[in-house]
Design an enzyme around this catalytic site. Sequence first.
Site, PDB file in Angstrom:
ATOM      1  N   ASP A 415       0.842  -1.201   0.000  1.00  0.00           N
ATOM      2  CA  ASP A 415       0.000   0.000   0.000  1.00  0.00           C
ATOM      3  C   ASP A 415       0.878   1.252   0.000  1.00  0.00           C
ATOM      4  OD1 ASP A 415      -2.295   1.514   0.080  1.00  0.00           O
ATOM      5  OD2 ASP A 415      -2.516   1.397   2.257  1.00  0.00           O
ATOM      6  N   GLU A 418       2.760   5.060  -3.994  1.00  0.00           N
ATOM      7  CA  GLU A 418       2.837   5.994  -5.148  1.00  0.00           C
ATOM      8  C   GLU A 418       4.163   6.719  -5.217  1.00  0.00           C
ATOM      9  OE1 GLU A 418       0.320   5.832  -2.877  1.00  0.00           O
ATOM     10  OE2 GLU A 418      -0.756   4.495  -4.231  1.00  0.00           O
ATOM     11  N   ASP A 499      -8.817   4.191  -2.473  1.00  0.00           N
ATOM     12  CA  ASP A 499      -9.836   4.593  -1.499  1.00  0.00           C
ATOM     13  C   ASP A 499     -11.064   5.195  -2.159  1.00  0.00           C
ATOM     14  OD1 ASP A 499      -7.946   3.667   0.200  1.00  0.00           O
ATOM     15  OD2 ASP A 499      -7.215   5.647   0.793  1.00  0.00           O
TER      16      ASP A 499
HETATM   17  C1  GLC Z   1      -4.735   3.506   2.623  1.00  0.00           C
HETATM   18  C2  GLC Z   1      -5.236   2.313   1.829  1.00  0.00           C
HETATM   19  C3  GLC Z   1      -6.357   1.631   2.574  1.00  0.00           C
HETATM   20  C4  GLC Z   1      -5.866   1.249   3.969  1.00  0.00           C
HETATM   21  C5  GLC Z   1      -5.332   2.456   4.712  1.00  0.00           C
HETATM   22  C6  GLC Z   1      -4.700   2.085   6.043  1.00  0.00           C
HETATM   23  O1  GLC Z   1      -5.706   4.482   2.695  1.00  0.00           O
HETATM   24  O2  GLC Z   1      -5.636   2.668   0.542  1.00  0.00           O
HETATM   25  O3  GLC Z   1      -6.804   0.515   1.880  1.00  0.00           O
HETATM   26  O4  GLC Z   1      -6.911   0.686   4.695  1.00  0.00           O
HETATM   27  O5  GLC Z   1      -4.341   3.102   3.914  1.00  0.00           O
HETATM   28  O6  GLC Z   1      -3.639   1.205   5.872  1.00  0.00           O
END
Ligand code: GLC
Length: 817
Positions: A415, A418, A499
């Site tokens: 995650d 980017e 998200d």
């Molecule tokens: C980011 C991710 C999401 C995750 C959050 C906490 O917003 O896109 O899926 O739950 O981080 O890790």
Amino acid sequence: MDDPLLAAPMPVLDWVSEATACITRHEHGLLRLEAVAPDILRLRFAPNGRFAAPRPWSPVLDLAPAGLSVREEDGQLWIGTERLSARINLSSGVLAFTTPEGQVFAEDLCAPGWREVSLEETRLQHLPDTELPPGEARIGVGVRKRMAPDEGYFGFGQRDGRLDRRHRRLTHWTVDRVVPGHGLGEDNLYQAQPTFMAVRPGLAWGLLLNSTWFSGFDVGREYEDVLTLFTLGGELDYYIFAGPTPAAVVEQLTRLTGRPLLPPLWALGFHQSRWSYGTDRDVRALAEGFRQRTIPLDAIHLDIDYMDGYRVFTWDHERFPEPAATVAALQALGIRTVTIVDPGVKHDLGAGYGVAEAGVAGEYFLRRADGELFSGWVWPDESLFPDFCSERTRHWWGDLHGSLIEIGVDGIWCDMNEPSIVDRPYREPGVTEYPVPLAVCQGDEGEALHAETHNLYGHLMARATWEGLERLRPERRPWVLTRSAFVGTQCWAASWMGDNSARWEDLETSLPQLASLGLCGAPHVGVDIGGFYGHSFGELYGRWIELGAFYPFMRVHAHCDSRPQEPWSFGPDIEAIARQAIELRYRLLPYFYTLAHRAHRDGEPWWRPLLFDFPDQADLYAIEDQIMIGPQMMIAPIRAHGLKRRLVERPPGCWYDFRSGARLDAGPGPLVMDAPLGAMPILVRGGSILTLGNVRQSTAEPLSELMLEIYPDDAAEGTWTLIEDDGESFAYQDGALAETDARIAPLSQGAVFTLAARRGDYQPAPRSLILRLHLPEAPAGLTLDETPVEDWRWDAELQAAEVRIVDDGQAHCLAPG
Ligand code: GLC
């Protein structure tokens, strides 16, 4: 970069041809055309006469180049293979591509142009730099092409908005989407795929801009019917794919950038996630909740709170005192554990946090241009960031997953890659994005600026993770999920769209969004079912999960402040709908797994727009609220509150209603189909042989039943090959596959069904085989292998004749009459 970069004519001064390339020299610069394959040409234009050195981390593969013929005729230079040619006007330098039949496409309106560009012009936001680094980073290069009026423009990577991207300006720069909600919004999202296909009846062709720099396409927005390609980096470099069908374009693109990985079977099952399931007790209760309610589940995702203070590769021992025991408890229920891993490593030096210390000692982290370690803020506060362009760093990072593998974790969720960074701790007000400075050098040789590599950060993190898992556990196929991606990431990871929000708009936008990614070579995609931000509600959740059962990657996920989104969180009616949807997913797994194999073989996306299967029907190009699921099924999702029926367009051919089993009326015009909550329209194309299994609670249970739902077409023969393997290892690469060819004759020829003997070394577990032949009316009898069948039944509701036999792997023939 609105200025056209329009160039004056660029006469060819002279040219040389090599076996697989032709180079033309111009007053300013060199242009090189190379046949990287008979159906793929690469064009490079370097205004300064120097082509960039190959990059070790480039997502583009080296193919065996094809022979190229070059001839000068009528003031033009003709350069080509038997599949694809280009012609360059010798006095203007203007270039066009042609098919073997002489059809012209991707025709330049002028020679390429270039000029120095300012950071401001790129409209990149939240950059700390006030200027682009000196050198090629400032040189924008571009070209303009004519858009044929009857062409639709599709692909363009992860985007909001319509499927056909005409009249859009689309740039490539990976960002964290900080504003909740997808819908129509900013241009750039988490992923960047600078590739598209243009489709008109009779011809689909594709283009990949071979640039990892900030780049873009203006698709007839600035000037009607004019396509502008532009990129920073001082060189124009793109590939043209000959098509001539959308399927051929995706095949060519994934031949060049790598075939999509074959996921383990469990990854095609249902995944449940939330930020976060707080303790091991919560996680075990969740798993048991599924089993008690008999709702199938294959994976639970652990979000950031399993870690100790968000330090990657650690566990919070209060919340998860015995992670291995928890993971084993889930395994005993047939449920895999997936853990999140973020790239930001807590800047925690001298305090015993081995990952940070080893990273500094090994020189694995990004350093600023002045040599200082680069840091920024993420979940663990001040953090350091690995340089994934470095092979050494990727190796180190991959190996770090050993601690998770030892615990029994099955999949890794990458995650914030980017990468997402802010300028101070999240809890402080006024946090703004603060990306890696563009002048940071990356790679083992420090060969590239972050300005060039930014878009690859998530791609290379996913690659490092996949390669690490493969080294650590070579007997099993790795499974990685990533938020950021580039072209080529399909080799390493599935992705989700980040998200989104619990809104109808976000359900709706997932349809063209995922379809576009499939056209860009990324078949394993999904969105957070139910919506991430905001509170979902029963009707939306029900509609989303019935749709999500068809996403190639099916996961429910929600923000920590959102109301719970387990299948039972919205009361018994919605629970029943969710169970049914998930059960349908599990029944369809034999079909979906074959689609995953087909994607792995030649890139074929399994969630795709109608134009993929019907490229000659221009009237279907704009349809984005119906999706083909492989070549055999079409879904027509419900995208708004209160709807109980909808119009469904029927592409050519005969169609069946999957739920009732009945043939749909062949009259003209769209159909009105009922769609009560939980039952969106699902259609099957005539000539299909759908393979379904029994409902299982997890893919860990063997398939005890294989059902072949056979839908004869009126006039055309239908064929299908079911592909199976052990679902877990790489043995399929050495022939441990089971392939079963099936064929259904058209109704006009008696709808005779033939099944060939199973091929390959993989032996499925013993199971029964149910053959269900859908016919307009009950036949007088049935013969199996030329012997009349005694024990068969006519299911009047499903309009199908059904026979049950033992699956002996032998050839069989079922004939009505
Ligand atoms: C980011 C991710 C999401 C995750 C959050 C906490 O917003 O896109 O899926 O739950 O981080 O890790």
